[in-house]
Design a protein around this motif. Structure first.
Motif, PDB file in Angstrom:
ATOM      1  N   GLU A   1      -5.921  -6.100  -1.539  1.00 20.98           N
ATOM      2  CA  GLU A   1      -4.954  -5.256  -0.834  1.00 20.98           C
ATOM      3  C   GLU A   1      -5.035  -3.809  -1.326  1.00 20.98           C
ATOM      4  OE1 GLU A   1      -0.176  -5.110  -0.649  1.00 20.98           O
ATOM      5  OE2 GLU A   1      -1.063  -7.065  -0.137  1.00 20.98           O
ATOM      6  N   VAL A   2      -5.155  -3.640  -2.640  1.00 21.53           N
ATOM      7  CA  VAL A   2      -5.275  -2.295  -3.202  1.00 21.53           C
ATOM      8  C   VAL A   2      -6.585  -1.653  -2.760  1.00 21.53           C
ATOM      9  CG1 VAL A   2      -5.577  -0.993  -5.355  1.00 21.53           C
ATOM     10  CG2 VAL A   2      -3.748  -2.701  -5.169  1.00 21.53           C
TER      11      VAL A   2
ATOM     12  N   CYS B   1      -6.752   0.092   0.550  1.00 17.73           N
ATOM     13  CA  CYS B   1      -5.990   1.325   0.814  1.00 17.73           C
ATOM     14  C   CYS B   1      -6.436   2.513  -0.026  1.00 17.73           C
ATOM     15  CB  CYS B   1      -4.491   1.071   0.628  1.00 17.73           C
ATOM     16  SG  CYS B   1      -3.920   0.954  -1.078  1.00 17.73           S
TER      17      CYS B   1
ATOM     18  N   ALA C   1       0.820  -1.204   0.000  1.00 14.91           N
ATOM     19  CA  ALA C   1       0.000   0.000   0.000  1.00 14.91           C
ATOM     20  C   ALA C   1       0.860   1.264   0.000  1.00 14.91           C
ATOM     21  CB  ALA C   1      -0.934  -0.001   1.201  1.00 14.91           C
TER      22      ALA C   1
END
Length: 191
Positions: free
Chosen positions: A90-91, A94, A67
């Motif tokens: 994960e992207v 954030c 991130a």
């Protein structure tokens, strides 16, 4: 501010959208970086080709390594891979907004729905790309999404051969992405 350009399908214009939105931000005086989270590294290859051609992009393109953190006033656009749920999640954990570019083909549209499921926890906008200039089609697509409560960008990106020719260059013409950038930026001021 972090914007994720996401779609679970490839070939819908994520890299082109990421690069052109970064260029639009730069031309408006916004400090911007493009983070390439796609293992195919298309954005990175585009930037390298532009350097070799003697016309480097006016912003950094860097590989994804977790991130990223934006500096004050900076915009980070993250170009995501198709079909890699771990990286995509994960992207999405954030970013401040998800932009879902999609073409008008039945297959591309069908894959929008799983993408919208994984972006449901944050502000999301569908961006119609690779659209022929048939106004009726745009209206029908917009109605389809809005009936499901999905925000669709008012501006859309027309199909242009110039996008293919722009690869590896710093495009002179924003081809509608300037208006898309302005629309998303303005909408985020109200959130």
């Amino acid at each position: 501010m972090l914007w994720g350009v996401v779609h679970t399908k490839g070939g819908v214009g994520k890299t082109t959208t990421s690069l052109y939105l970064a260029l639009a931000a730069h031309r408006r005086g916004v400090p911007v970086r493009l983070v390439d989270a796609d293992p195919q590294a298309s954005a990175t290859m585009w930037a390298s080709a532009a350097v070799r051609a003697g016309h480097p992009l006016p912003f950094a393109v860097e590989p994804y390594s977790g991130a990223p953190r934006a500096k004050s006033g900076e915009l980070i656009l993250i170009d995501t891979p198709p079909g890699q749920a771990d990286v995509l999640q994960e992207v999405l954990d954030c970013v401040d907004v998800a932009i879902v570019p999609t073409a008008a083909s039945p297959m591309d549209l069908e894959r929008v729905w799983p993408t919208l499921e994984v972006t449901s926890h944050l502000p999301t906008v569908v961006l119609l790309t690779q659209i022929n200039t048939r106004a009726r089609l745009v209206a029908e697509l917009r109605e389809l999404f809005e009936e499901q409560g999905v925000p669709v960008a008012e501006n859309f990106i027309r199909h242009k051969e110039a996008f293919k020719q722009a690869w590896g260059t710093t495009p002179a013409d924003l081809a509608g992405y300037g208006e898309v950038y302005d629309e998303i930026s303005e909408a985020l001021k109200w959130h």
